[in-house]
Write a protein that holds these residues in place. Structure first.
Motif, PDB file in Angstrom:
ATOM      1  N   ALA A  56     -38.423   3.326  24.110  1.00  0.00           N
ATOM      2  CA  ALA A  56     -38.469   4.361  23.066  1.00  0.00           C
ATOM      3  C   ALA A  56     -38.014   3.798  21.728  1.00  0.00           C
ATOM      4  N   LYS A  57     -36.945   3.024  21.727  1.00  0.00           N
ATOM      5  CA  LYS A  57     -36.449   2.447  20.467  1.00  0.00           C
ATOM      6  C   LYS A  57     -37.476   1.501  19.858  1.00  0.00           C
ATOM      7  N   SER A  58     -38.119   0.718  20.694  1.00  0.00           N
ATOM      8  CA  SER A  58     -39.143  -0.205  20.211  1.00  0.00           C
ATOM      9  C   SER A  58     -40.325   0.553  19.607  1.00  0.00           C
ATOM     10  N   ASN A  59     -40.782   1.588  20.304  1.00  0.00           N
ATOM     11  CA  ASN A  59     -41.897   2.381  19.781  1.00  0.00           C
ATOM     12  C   ASN A  59     -41.525   3.094  18.491  1.00  0.00           C
ATOM     13  N   LEU A  60     -40.296   3.589  18.387  1.00  0.00           N
ATOM     14  CA  LEU A  60     -39.860   4.225  17.140  1.00  0.00           C
ATOM     15  C   LEU A  60     -39.832   3.213  15.995  1.00  0.00           C
ATOM     16  N   THR A  68     -34.211   9.602  17.457  1.00  0.00           N
ATOM     17  CA  THR A  68     -34.903   9.804  16.181  1.00  0.00           C
ATOM     18  C   THR A  68     -34.689   8.594  15.287  1.00  0.00           C
ATOM     19  N   ILE A  69     -35.646   8.385  14.391  1.00  0.00           N
ATOM     20  CA  ILE A  69     -35.536   7.336  13.375  1.00  0.00           C
ATOM     21  C   ILE A  69     -36.070   7.926  12.072  1.00  0.00           C
ATOM     22  N   ASN A  70     -35.471   7.515  10.954  1.00  0.00           N
ATOM     23  CA  ASN A  70     -35.938   8.016   9.662  1.00  0.00           C
ATOM     24  C   ASN A  70     -36.429   6.854   8.805  1.00  0.00           C
ATOM     25  N   GLN A  71     -36.799   7.160   7.545  1.00  0.00           N
ATOM     26  CA  GLN A  71     -37.378   6.147   6.669  1.00  0.00           C
ATOM     27  C   GLN A  71     -36.408   5.017   6.346  1.00  0.00           C
TER      28      GLN A  71
END
Length: 135
Positions: free
Chosen positions: A47-51, A120-123
């Motif tokens: 998941a972290k890699s895809n984000l 979640t990840i942001n800009q």
């Protein structure tokens, strides 16, 4: 005179078998939770890699259009092997220019339902985990 020939009986006694079963049970009780935890962490790294890939695609989209893509299709992101996918991905974008922002979300799924492990990840690249299901 008849002589009796004694044959030595070979095999395991019931006590010996019970001891072996108990040892195997103890080892399984220790190993299975550890295995499940390692499996959970492996899925989280997916998941972290895809984000991270979604963020990279969003930045490339932003460089071309001066706004973030509103959907995963806009930025050209898709997950291969969706039949065995552990997480579902979503994207929310708003604004243009200096006020543009996006948040990509990865939520753990089982049988098509969200099971609570959300990343979640942001800009800015800030990766957060609101509910961690791995111990």
């Amino acid at each position: 005179m008849l002589s009796r020939i004694r044959r030595k009986e070979t095999g395991f006694t019931l006590i010996e078998l019970m001891i072996v079963v108990a040892i195997i049970g103890i080892l399984a009780a220790i190993a299975i939770p550890n295995f499940m935890n390692y499996q959970c962490k492996a899925k989280q790294s997916e998941a972290k890699s895809n984000l991270g890939n979604i963020r990279t695609a969003e930045e490339a989209y932003y460089a071309e259009k001066d706004s973030y893509g509103a959907t995963l299709g806009d930025i050209g992101f898709s997950v291969k092997g969706t039949d065995k996918q552990s997480y579902s991905y979503g994207l929310a974008a708003s604004g243009t220019g200096t006020t543009a922002a996006f948040t990509a979300t990865a939520g753990a799924t089982a049988g098509g339902k969200l099971v609570g492990d959300v990343w979640t990840i942001n800009q800015e690249g800030a990766l957060t985990n609101t509910t961690n299901k791995c111990q």
